[in-house]
Design an enzyme around this catalytic site. Structure first.
Site, short mmCIF file in Angstrom:
data_model
loop_
_atom_site.label_atom_id
_atom_site.label_comp_id
_atom_site.label_asym_id
_atom_site.label_seq_id
_atom_site.Cartn_x
_atom_site.Cartn_y
_atom_site.Cartn_z
N LYS A 1 0.84 -1.21 0.00
CA LYS A 1 0.00 0.00 0.00
C LYS A 1 0.87 1.26 0.00
O LYS A 1 0.62 2.20 -0.74
CB LYS A 1 -0.93 0.02 1.24
N ARG B 1 -9.30 0.71 9.11
CA ARG B 1 -8.84 -0.64 9.44
C ARG B 1 -9.85 -1.41 10.28
O ARG B 1 -9.61 -2.56 10.63
CB ARG B 1 -7.55 -0.53 10.23
N ARG C 1 11.58 -5.93 4.50
CA ARG C 1 11.34 -4.49 4.22
C ARG C 1 12.31 -3.60 4.97
O ARG C 1 12.57 -3.77 6.16
CB ARG C 1 9.90 -4.15 4.63
N ARG D 1 11.44 -1.22 10.41
CA ARG D 1 10.38 -0.94 11.38
C ARG D 1 10.40 -1.97 12.51
O ARG D 1 10.60 -3.15 12.26
CB ARG D 1 9.01 -0.97 10.69
N ARG E 1 -0.11 -9.10 13.51
CA ARG E 1 -0.75 -8.11 12.62
C ARG E 1 -1.69 -8.81 11.64
O ARG E 1 -2.75 -8.27 11.31
CB ARG E 1 0.33 -7.32 11.87
P1 AMP Z 1 1.04 0.38 9.06
O1 AMP Z 1 2.21 1.27 8.86
O2 AMP Z 1 -0.16 0.80 8.26
O3 AMP Z 1 1.36 -1.08 8.87
O4 AMP Z 1 0.61 0.55 10.61
C1 AMP Z 1 1.49 0.22 11.65
C2 AMP Z 1 0.73 0.11 12.95
O5 AMP Z 1 0.12 1.38 13.25
C3 AMP Z 1 -0.43 -0.88 12.94
O6 AMP Z 1 0.01 -2.21 13.20
C4 AMP Z 1 -1.30 -0.33 14.06
O7 AMP Z 1 -0.75 -0.61 15.33
C5 AMP Z 1 -1.17 1.18 13.85
N1 AMP Z 1 -2.19 1.70 12.91
C6 AMP Z 1 -1.97 2.19 11.66
N2 AMP Z 1 -3.12 2.54 11.08
C7 AMP Z 1 -4.09 2.28 11.98
C8 AMP Z 1 -5.51 2.40 11.96
N3 AMP Z 1 -6.16 2.87 10.88
N4 AMP Z 1 -6.19 2.03 13.08
C9 AMP Z 1 -5.55 1.57 14.16
N5 AMP Z 1 -4.23 1.40 14.24
C10 AMP Z 1 -3.50 1.74 13.15
#
Ligand code: AMP
Length: 241
Positions: free
Chosen positions: A33, A108, A148, A181, A192
C-alpha cells in the site's frame, strides 16, 4: 533499487482531466500500500495519508498520542478508533487534500469505515470514496515484511530479498543507512495478520458491498500494480482508463 514511477503514469496526471478524489488503498500488511501510494502521489499530485506513518512520527516525537500508541503498535495491535479517526480528521483539513488523497492503512475497522463514510457525507460537494484492495498471498507477504527496509531521510522503500539496494544496506538515492520498522519481525507480523483477519477483512467486504470497489493482483511487478491501481481508480470514477 528504489521504487520508480513509470512515465506513463505521470501522463495521466498531466492531462488535467483526473480529479482522483478520496482513494482508499486496502489490503493486508505488506501488500504494498505504501509503495503504491507513493507512486500515485507522484503521478497525480495528491497526498498519501498513511495512518501508520503519522502514528510513527508521533511515537518518535514523544507526543501524548505517540505514548498511547507505542506499545499497541509494537505488539501488532490497533490503536483505538477514536484516536485514529481524530488524527485523520485533522489531516483532512489541510488544503492539499482538495483534489483528492490516498488513505493508506485507514480505515482498518468497521467503526473507522463508518466514521469515514459519515465524515465525508457531511462535507458538501466532495466525491465519494473509491476503494482498491491489493491482494498478495501469505508467503509472499511474510518475505515482504521481514525483508522491508526504508530510508529514514527520503522515505524510499526497499526489500533486502526482492528489491535490494545497490550497496549493502544503504539508500541508493542518498546513501543513508536503511532502517527497519520495529513491527516488521515475523512474530509481530503474525499478530498483525490475526488483527487484519478479524478486524480489517470486514472493511473490505463493507466497501465491496458499497460498489466503487476493485481488487488488484499485488504479486505483479511494482509498475504493473501501479498501472492496475490507477486504472481501477479511473474506472471507478467513470473516467476512461
Ligand atoms: P502500518 O504502517 O499501516 O502497517 O501501521 C502500523 C501500525 O500502526 C499498525 O500495526 C497499528 O498498530 C497502527 N495503525 C496504523 N493505522 C491504523 C488504523 N487505521 N487504526 C488503528 N491502528 C493503526
Amino acid at each position: 533499487m528504489a521504487v520508480a514511477v513509470g512515465e506513463k503514469h505521470r501522463e495521466v496526471g498531466k492531462s488535467g482531466t483526473v480529479v482522483p478524489g478520496p482513494v482508499l488503498l486496502l489490503g493486508a500488511p505488506g501488500v504494498g500500500k505504501g509503495t503504491q501510494a507513493q507512486a500515485i502521489m507522484a503521478a497525480w499530485g495528491i497526498p498519501q495519508i498513511s495512518t501508520g506513518d503519522i502514528l510513527r512520527s508521533n511515537v518518535s516525537g514523544g507526543t501524548e498520542l505517540g505514548k498511547k500508541a507505542r506499545a499497541l503498535m509494537d505488539r501488532g495491535e490497533l490503536v483505538p478508533d477514536d484516536l485514529v479517526n481524530q488524527m485523520v480528521a485533522d489531516r483532512l483539513q489541510l488544503p492539499d487534500t482538495a483534489k483528492g488523497y490516498i488513505l493508506d492503512g485507514f480505515p482498518r475497522t468497521l467503526g473507522q469505515a463508518e466514521w469515514l463514510d459519515s465524515y465525508l457525507a457531511e462535507r458538501s460537494g466532495g466525491l465519494p470514496v473509491v476503494a482498491v484492495s491489493i491482494k498478495v498471498g501469505y508467503t509472499q507477504l511474510l518475505r515482504r515484511i521481514t525483508g522491508r527496509r526504508n530510508c529514514p531521510v527520503c522515505k524510499s522503500i526497499y526489500n533486502i530479498y526482492l528489491q535490494p539496494p545497490k550497496v549493502d544496506t544503504l539508500c541508493d538515492l542518498d546513501g543513508t543507512p536503511l532502517a527497519r520498522r520495529s513491527d516488521d519481525t515475523e512474530e509481530v507480523f503474525e499478530e498483525r495478520m490475526r488483527t487484519y483477519e478479524s478486524l480489517t477483512a470486514p472493511v473490505i467486504e463493507h466497501y465491496r458491498a458499497c460498489g466503487r470497489f476493485q481488487e488488484v493482483d499485488g504479486e505483479l511487478p511494482v509498475d504493473a500494480v501501479t498501472a492496475a491501481v490507477m486504472a481501477a481508480v479511473l474506472r471507478l470514477r467513470g473516467a476512461a482508463s
